[in-house]
Write a protein that holds these residues in place. Structure first.
Motif, mmCIF file in Angstrom:
data_model
loop_
_atom_site.group_PDB
_atom_site.id
_atom_site.type_symbol
_atom_site.label_atom_id
_atom_site.label_comp_id
_atom_site.label_asym_id
_atom_site.label_seq_id
_atom_site.Cartn_x
_atom_site.Cartn_y
_atom_site.Cartn_z
ATOM 1 N N ALA A 153 -1.998 7.953 -2.802
ATOM 2 C CA ALA A 153 -1.397 6.828 -2.081
ATOM 3 C C ALA A 153 -0.078 6.447 -2.744
ATOM 4 O O ALA A 153 0.032 6.469 -3.968
ATOM 5 N N LYS A 154 0.914 6.104 -1.917
ATOM 6 C CA LYS A 154 2.187 5.612 -2.425
ATOM 7 C C LYS A 154 2.452 4.242 -1.831
ATOM 8 O O LYS A 154 2.257 4.012 -0.639
ATOM 9 N N LEU A 155 2.887 3.339 -2.716
ATOM 10 C CA LEU A 155 3.098 1.950 -2.334
ATOM 11 C C LEU A 155 4.388 1.426 -2.949
ATOM 12 O O LEU A 155 4.852 1.941 -3.970
ATOM 13 N N LEU A 156 4.928 0.401 -2.342
ATOM 14 C CA LEU A 156 6.066 -0.323 -2.887
ATOM 15 C C LEU A 156 5.608 -1.755 -3.120
ATOM 16 O O LEU A 156 5.088 -2.405 -2.215
ATOM 17 N N PHE A 157 5.792 -2.240 -4.346
ATOM 18 C CA PHE A 157 5.395 -3.602 -4.719
ATOM 19 C C PHE A 157 6.652 -4.401 -5.003
ATOM 20 O O PHE A 157 7.516 -3.970 -5.777
ATOM 21 N N LEU A 158 6.771 -5.574 -4.388
ATOM 22 C CA LEU A 158 7.895 -6.485 -4.611
ATOM 23 C C LEU A 158 7.357 -7.838 -5.034
ATOM 24 O O LEU A 158 6.399 -8.352 -4.448
ATOM 25 N N GLN A 159 7.986 -8.417 -6.044
ATOM 26 C CA GLN A 159 7.557 -9.723 -6.558
ATOM 27 C C GLN A 159 8.784 -10.524 -6.945
ATOM 28 O O GLN A 159 9.751 -9.976 -7.476
ATOM 29 N N ASN A 189 0.802 2.385 6.606
ATOM 30 C CA ASN A 189 1.870 1.635 7.273
ATOM 31 C C ASN A 189 1.523 0.172 7.518
ATOM 32 O O ASN A 189 1.928 -0.416 8.517
ATOM 33 N N TYR A 190 0.804 -0.404 6.572
ATOM 34 C CA TYR A 190 0.548 -1.836 6.601
ATOM 35 C C TYR A 190 1.132 -2.464 5.344
ATOM 36 O O TYR A 190 1.254 -1.826 4.306
ATOM 37 N N GLY A 191 1.500 -3.723 5.473
ATOM 38 C CA GLY A 191 1.949 -4.505 4.339
ATOM 39 C C GLY A 191 0.882 -5.519 3.978
ATOM 40 O O GLY A 191 0.080 -5.911 4.826
ATOM 41 N N ILE A 192 0.874 -5.925 2.734
ATOM 42 C CA ILE A 192 -0.120 -6.874 2.257
ATOM 43 C C ILE A 192 0.588 -7.962 1.471
ATOM 44 O O ILE A 192 1.289 -7.669 0.503
ATOM 45 N N LYS A 193 0.414 -9.208 1.882
ATOM 46 C CA LYS A 193 0.929 -10.332 1.093
ATOM 47 C C LYS A 193 -0.186 -10.719 0.128
ATOM 48 O O LYS A 193 -1.282 -11.071 0.546
ATOM 49 N N LEU A 194 0.090 -10.613 -1.158
ATOM 50 C CA LEU A 194 -0.902 -10.888 -2.196
ATOM 51 C C LEU A 194 -0.713 -12.294 -2.740
ATOM 52 O O LEU A 194 0.416 -12.707 -3.028
ATOM 53 N N ASP A 195 -1.774 -13.015 -2.893
ATOM 54 C CA ASP A 195 -1.734 -14.355 -3.476
ATOM 55 C C ASP A 195 -1.619 -14.219 -4.989
ATOM 56 O O ASP A 195 -2.486 -13.632 -5.640
ATOM 57 N N ALA A 196 -0.553 -14.747 -5.560
ATOM 58 C CA ALA A 196 -0.287 -14.597 -6.998
ATOM 59 C C ALA A 196 -1.331 -15.272 -7.880
ATOM 60 O O ALA A 196 -1.413 -14.991 -9.068
ATOM 61 N N MET A 211 -9.904 -13.911 -0.796
ATOM 62 C CA MET A 211 -9.219 -13.341 -1.946
ATOM 63 C C MET A 211 -7.714 -13.551 -1.871
ATOM 64 O O MET A 211 -6.991 -13.221 -2.775
ATOM 65 N N GLY A 212 -7.211 -14.090 -0.774
ATOM 66 C CA GLY A 212 -5.784 -14.353 -0.696
ATOM 67 C C GLY A 212 -4.968 -13.180 -0.202
ATOM 68 O O GLY A 212 -3.889 -12.931 -0.715
ATOM 69 N N LEU A 213 -5.467 -12.439 0.821
ATOM 70 C CA LEU A 213 -4.725 -11.320 1.390
ATOM 71 C C LEU A 213 -4.272 -11.659 2.796
ATOM 72 O O LEU A 213 -4.999 -12.295 3.552
ATOM 73 N N PHE A 214 -3.082 -11.216 3.160
ATOM 74 C CA PHE A 214 -2.632 -11.247 4.529
ATOM 75 C C PHE A 214 -2.125 -9.855 4.821
ATOM 76 O O PHE A 214 -1.167 -9.394 4.208
ATOM 77 N N ILE A 215 -2.799 -9.121 5.727
ATOM 78 C CA ILE A 215 -2.474 -7.724 6.012
ATOM 79 C C ILE A 215 -1.791 -7.669 7.372
ATOM 80 O O ILE A 215 -2.266 -8.253 8.338
ATOM 81 N N PHE A 216 -0.665 -6.947 7.465
ATOM 82 C CA PHE A 216 0.095 -6.889 8.712
ATOM 83 C C PHE A 216 0.711 -5.509 8.885
ATOM 84 O O PHE A 216 0.997 -4.824 7.905
ATOM 85 N N MET A 230 4.475 -8.895 -2.383
ATOM 86 C CA MET A 230 4.245 -8.068 -1.204
ATOM 87 C C MET A 230 3.995 -6.638 -1.661
ATOM 88 O O MET A 230 4.642 -6.138 -2.581
ATOM 89 N N LEU A 231 3.071 -5.997 -0.983
ATOM 90 C CA LEU A 231 2.732 -4.615 -1.256
ATOM 91 C C LEU A 231 2.834 -3.861 0.066
ATOM 92 O O LEU A 231 2.254 -4.283 1.066
ATOM 93 N N TYR A 232 3.620 -2.769 0.082
ATOM 94 C CA TYR A 232 3.808 -1.971 1.288
ATOM 95 C C TYR A 232 3.169 -0.605 1.070
ATOM 96 O O TYR A 232 3.532 0.117 0.137
ATOM 97 N N PHE A 233 2.230 -0.238 1.925
ATOM 98 C CA PHE A 233 1.498 1.019 1.824
ATOM 99 C C PHE A 233 2.131 2.013 2.796
ATOM 100 O O PHE A 233 1.993 1.879 4.007
ATOM 101 N N TYR A 234 2.869 3.016 2.266
ATOM 102 C CA TYR A 234 3.647 3.890 3.127
ATOM 103 C C TYR A 234 3.263 5.367 3.089
ATOM 104 O O TYR A 234 3.784 6.155 3.884
#
Length: 148
Positions: free
Chosen positions: A129-135, A109-116, A1-6, A90-94
């Motif tokens: 849940a609270k998240l920060l999304f950057l594009q 406390n993981y970040g997710i790189k989403l494939d556009a 699905m195009g995810l990279f979780i870190f 990028m999506l940050y789950f905080y």
């Protein structure tokens, strides 16, 4: 699905020259800041560092810049449509317990790189849940290429 979780780690920002990038600071509370332009001060609680950006790269709609604070209610969901080729996401789950993106569970406390190229549905667990999304389209400046 195009995810990279870190895992996310606390970030420290060393002294840097103010050229070729734009900075967005999201902070709870206060922080002290000084930079190569001689700007210094204590900022926080809605006060913003004084950086004039009349010709900002972020204001050009072709660069597809998005900064979203996302709050998902317990058992809530949000769908992300796909974006243009080359867009970094990028999506940050905080805050919360866990979220699900498709069949993948993401812990706090993981970040997710989403494939556009793909649509995503993000679902929260039984807790808010609270998240920060950057594009953004890559800025293509020497000191900005590796950020997303």
């Amino acid at each position: 699905m195009g995810l990279f979780i870190f895992p996310m780690f606390p970030l420290e920002f060393p002294w840097q020259i103010h050229r070729g990038f734009e900075t967005i600071i999201i902070n709870k509370g206060f922080y002290n800041h000084s930079d190569s332009l001689g700007t210094a001060g204590c900022f926080g609680q809605g006060k913003q560092a004084p950086y004039p950006v009349p010709n900002s790269w972020t204001l050009n709609p072709q660069n597809e810049v998005a900064i979203w604070h996302i709050r998902l209610n317990p058992n809530g969901e949000l769908q992300f449509p796909n974006a243009a080729f080359g867009v970094n996401r990028m999506l940050y789950f905080y805050k919360g317990d866990s979220i699900f993106i498709g069949d993948d569970e993401v812990r706090l406390n993981y970040g997710i790189k989403l494939d556009a190229k793909h649509n995503f549905i993000i679902k929260s667990s039984s807790k808010e849940a609270k998240l920060l999304f950057l594009q953004e389209q890559p800025i293509l400046e020497p000191c900005g290429r590796a950020h997303l």
